[in-house]
Write an enzyme that holds these catalytic residues in place. Structure first.
Site, PDB file in Angstrom:
ATOM      1  N   CYS A  18       0.847  -1.197   0.000  1.00  0.00           N
ATOM      2  CA  CYS A  18       0.000   0.000   0.000  1.00  0.00           C
ATOM      3  C   CYS A  18       0.883   1.248   0.000  1.00  0.00           C
ATOM      4  O   CYS A  18       2.103   1.168   0.110  1.00  0.00           O
ATOM      5  CB  CYS A  18      -0.934   0.001   1.210  1.00  0.00           C
ATOM      6  N   ASP A 431       2.666   9.139 -31.884  1.00  0.00           N
ATOM      7  CA  ASP A 431       3.741   8.758 -32.795  1.00  0.00           C
ATOM      8  C   ASP A 431       3.127   8.686 -34.197  1.00  0.00           C
ATOM      9  O   ASP A 431       1.906   8.553 -34.333  1.00  0.00           O
ATOM     10  CB  ASP A 431       4.302   7.394 -32.372  1.00  0.00           C
ATOM     11  N   ASP A 630       9.508   4.339 -28.853  1.00  0.00           N
ATOM     12  CA  ASP A 630       8.565   5.140 -28.075  1.00  0.00           C
ATOM     13  C   ASP A 630       8.588   4.797 -26.589  1.00  0.00           C
ATOM     14  O   ASP A 630       7.912   5.458 -25.794  1.00  0.00           O
ATOM     15  CB  ASP A 630       7.129   4.929 -28.591  1.00  0.00           C
TER      16      ASP A 630
END
Length: 738
Positions: A18, A431, A630
């Site tokens: 957490c 892109d 990318d």
């Protein structure tokens, strides 16, 4: 005196569940002597630590975290460290799954016995026997983690789960064997074994759902590292070939790359020629000609020819290694994922414990005669009604339904962070190749000087023997009859030539024709100029005297791109395009697709830097791409979206993947994000409304008014109702339209 040397490393972290865990790890690391900076990424389960190696070491950091219940993987080999971390997390997931199945399996008969046969003699002993393994065997990690937190003066969700279930169990056990203690004081004895065991089962189920919904970004790093071959062929000074490990390669070594192999390190070609697929760097589908003097880069794929090259950058200095580093740092620079449930729990947990304690003290003070028994009764009820079973399900149930709905619509969603971020996006960066365009070159125009017998067949036959990657598109379009080619010759970077029936023919770029002093008519020259201005690649066919015709090849934009981009703009989003292609091509594609802003000739580092600059302006950026080139930009963006027909690495980095590669799905994904986050917030409301109403009643505020004390059984039922409300509300998401 040791010389100061600052190092920055990214280590996988084990044991975080957490936001309070990641905050605890980050705080502990920052407090260590020699550590100048530490950023913990809960989503990636990593810690990026900058430290002075003369003062501290990875081993010291590891032992420090182990002391507070976490672990650090410090393997020097990053690929090995990622593999070890993945194995540990996979083992933990399998263990959690086994415990959840056992807990749910035992909870079902416990619920049936507790609700339907509560007045049957001996049923309380059956409940005790069934709930004991659930609480102390299947739920033992809650107690272990709560104890570790307590030892260091901290509290988290495990603390509340352990406290409430532990007290409910001990209270029930005492009541089971000493019921007269309560009856003698005018109270009806009840056991709440089902409450403690069902709570454990619910929380385990919630964590299992969260584990399934949360993807591991370490896979992206592993796949990037896998692009570099493990072994390489090295040429000795005597010309002998030897296979060596990639780690043995040094600057200055001469390496041989055969057809189909990946280039091992960065360097310069010294002998041979070929075409190399550099799409991992440029994102462009057309392989690049390599002749002596040309540069080659690690991870790129050699096509048909063989060549040897001189190693110039090895290890962490290669372009591939720099991309890996950029992805790691972009992921690590993000703020730890602050799940809504964890943010609320950070206040909720200690508050409930204080309320329970104050309730007991208040009863003890205000009612001297029976304050102890009623106070203990009220404190247990407060802890039972406040147990976060609905809180544990609020986020993962909405996520699972949202992910399922997204999958039905062709949108794969990796984690809750991506869902939460999607609704805040104001800028979408695309892109070009494979995202806006189809990523597959095709012949768009075929223009002949005049009708020439068999010209198309000659063009087809020459290109069918060419190694140039555009030749495939041309031969597929011509689909002609093969003719016999004599004296075939490949001209690297220019084209091919050969003789048919004694006549020499050329097929290639304009430079090839100029080198052979071929005459070009005004008609073909004008057409070639027009096609070039339209960002198309022109291939010429000529005989020994004049040009016979031209073929234009281009990468078309997808049929849905223009409408999809218009839809994004209608929704108030600013759309940009970044590409490694030339400015003319980029401008033509942007104009056709309706994109107002674009940048051309942008390399991987430039894409990530462009997104970083947009973020510095206060923008929330979504990056959409499909290539390895990318991956750094995808990691840097606030929301990363990969097109499903692209590279595995892009999809591994991305928080969302569009399976169909249809840009229309981006708008759908962002709407799904808004709907899912809204559902999560509604779930949190239902998870806590019972607490807001029930906790004061459980504490006994109505007792002075109407002599009413809330029964812990009713408290358990209220929590069950909150869980049902959460699940039903999540299921509503299935019926919403995107």
């Amino acid at each position: 005196m040791s010389k100061s040397k600052t190092s920055k490393h990214t280590f996988p972290v084990l044991g975080m569940s957490c936001a309070s865990c990641s905050a605890r790890v980050e705080k502990t690391l920052r407090q260590q002597a020699g550590v100048t900076e530490a950023v913990v990424n809960l989503a990636a389960a990593t810690a990026m630590v900058e430290f002075d190696s003369a003062i501290t070491s990875p081993e010291v950091l590891k032992s420090t975290l182990q002391a507070i219940g976490f672990d650090l993987i410090i393997e020097p080999d990053e690929e090995e460290a990622a593999r070890e971390a993945d194995e540990a997390r996979e083992a933990n997931y399998r263990r959690l799954k086994r415990r959840t199945l056992w807990a749910v399996g035992l909870a079902v008969p416990i619920i049936v016995l507790g609700m339907c046969f509560m007045h049957v003699e001996g049923v309380d002993y059956a409940l005790w026997l069934l709930s004991t393994p659930v609480v102390f065997w299947l739920g033992r990690d809650f107690f272990r983690n709560a104890w570790k937190q307590l030892r260091h003066g901290a509290a988290n969700m495990d603390t509340l789960v352990a406290t409430s279930t532990g007290i409910a169990y001990v209270y029930s056990l005492f009541t089971l064997f000493f019921p007269d203690f309560w009856t003698a004081r005018g109270l009806t004895p009840h056991v709440y074994f089902e409450a403690s065991s069902v709570i454990i089962a619910f929380i385990l189920l919630g964590r299992l759902l969260e584990a399934r919904a949360k993807g591991s970004t370490s896979a992206a790093i592993r796949k990037l590292m896998g692009l570099q071959p493990k072994t390489v062929t090295r040429l000795t000074p005597q010309g002998r070939q030897e296979t060596v490990n990639i780690r043995e390669v040094k600057v200055g070594d001469i390496l041989l790359t055969k057809p189909g192999e990946r280039v091992a390190v960065d360097g310069t070609v010294v002998e041979g020629s070929s075409y190399v697929d550099e799409s991992m760097l440029s994102g462009e589908p057309v392989p690049v000609s390599k002749v002596p003097g040309a540069q080659v880069f690690a991870g790129t794929i050699n096509q048909k020819g063989s060549f040897s090259f001189k190693a110039e950058k090895v290890g962490r200095a290669t372009v591939l290694a720099q991309i890996v580093k950029m992805v790691q740092e972009a992921q690590g620079s993000k703020a730890p994922v602050q799940q809504l449930t964890d943010r609320i729990a950070s206040v909720f947990v200690p508050t409930i414990m204080v309320v329970a304690l104050l309730t007991f003290v208040a009863w003890l003070t205000l009612s001297p005669t029976d304050g102890f028994t009623r106070g203990l009764h009220a404190a247990v009820t407060v802890l039972v009604i406040a147990c976060p079973c609905a809180l544990g399900l609020a986020t993962p149930t909405a996520i699972m339904v949202g992910i399922g709905k997204g999958a039905e619509a062709g949108i794969l969603i990796k984690d809750a962070e991506s869902l939460e971020m999607g609704r805040r996006i104001d800028t979408v960066v695309l892109d070009k190749t494979g995202t806006v365009t189809a990523g597959k070159p095709e012949v768009t125009d075929m223009i002949w000087e005049e009708e020439a017998p068999h010209a198309a067949d000659i063009f087809f036959s020459l290109e069918s023997r060419s190694e140039h990657p555009l030749a495939e598109a041309l031969t597929a379009h011509l689909n002609g009859q093969t003719v016999t080619i004599d004296d075939f010759e490949n001209h690297p970077g220019a084209g091919v030539s050969g003789r048919v029936d004694g006549i020499r023919y050329l097929a290639g770029n304009r430079r090839l024709l100029e080198q052979h002093k071929i005459s070009i008519s005004d008609k073909l020259a004008a057409e070639a100029s027009r096609l070039t201005a339209e960002a198309k690649t022109v291939i010429w066919l000529a005989d020994a005297q004049k040009a016979l015709g031209i073929a234009a090849i281009a990468d078309h934009i997808k049929a849905t791109s223009h409408a999809a981009i218009g839809r994004l703009q209608e929704n108030g989003l600013d759309v940009w395009m970044l590409t490694g292609d030339n400015a003319a091509t980029a401008e033509a594609v942007a104009r056709e697709a309706g994109i107002a802003h674009f940048r051309a000739e942008v390399l991987p580092a430039g894409k990530a830097e462009a997104i970083s600059a947009m973020q510095a302006e206060g923008r929330r950026v979504a990056m959409v791409g499909d290539g390895i080139n990318d991956s750094a930009a995808l990691a840097q963006a606030d929301l990363s979206i990969a097109m499903g027909q692209g590279s595995d690495v892009a999809m591994a980095v991305a928080g969302m993947t569009i399976i169909s590669s249809d840009l229309n799905k981006i708008a759908d994904a962002l709407r799904l994000s808004r709907l899912t986050v809204r559902t999560i917030r509604q779930n949190l409301f239902w998870a806590f409304i019972y607490n807001v109403i029930g906790i004061p009643i459980a504490a006994g505020v109505l007792y002075p008014v109407c002599d009413f004390m809330l029964n812990p059984m009713i408290a358990g039922a209220a929590m069950a109702m909150s869980s049902v409300s959460v699940v039903l509300n999540s299921l509503r998401l299935r019926r919403r339209k995107l």
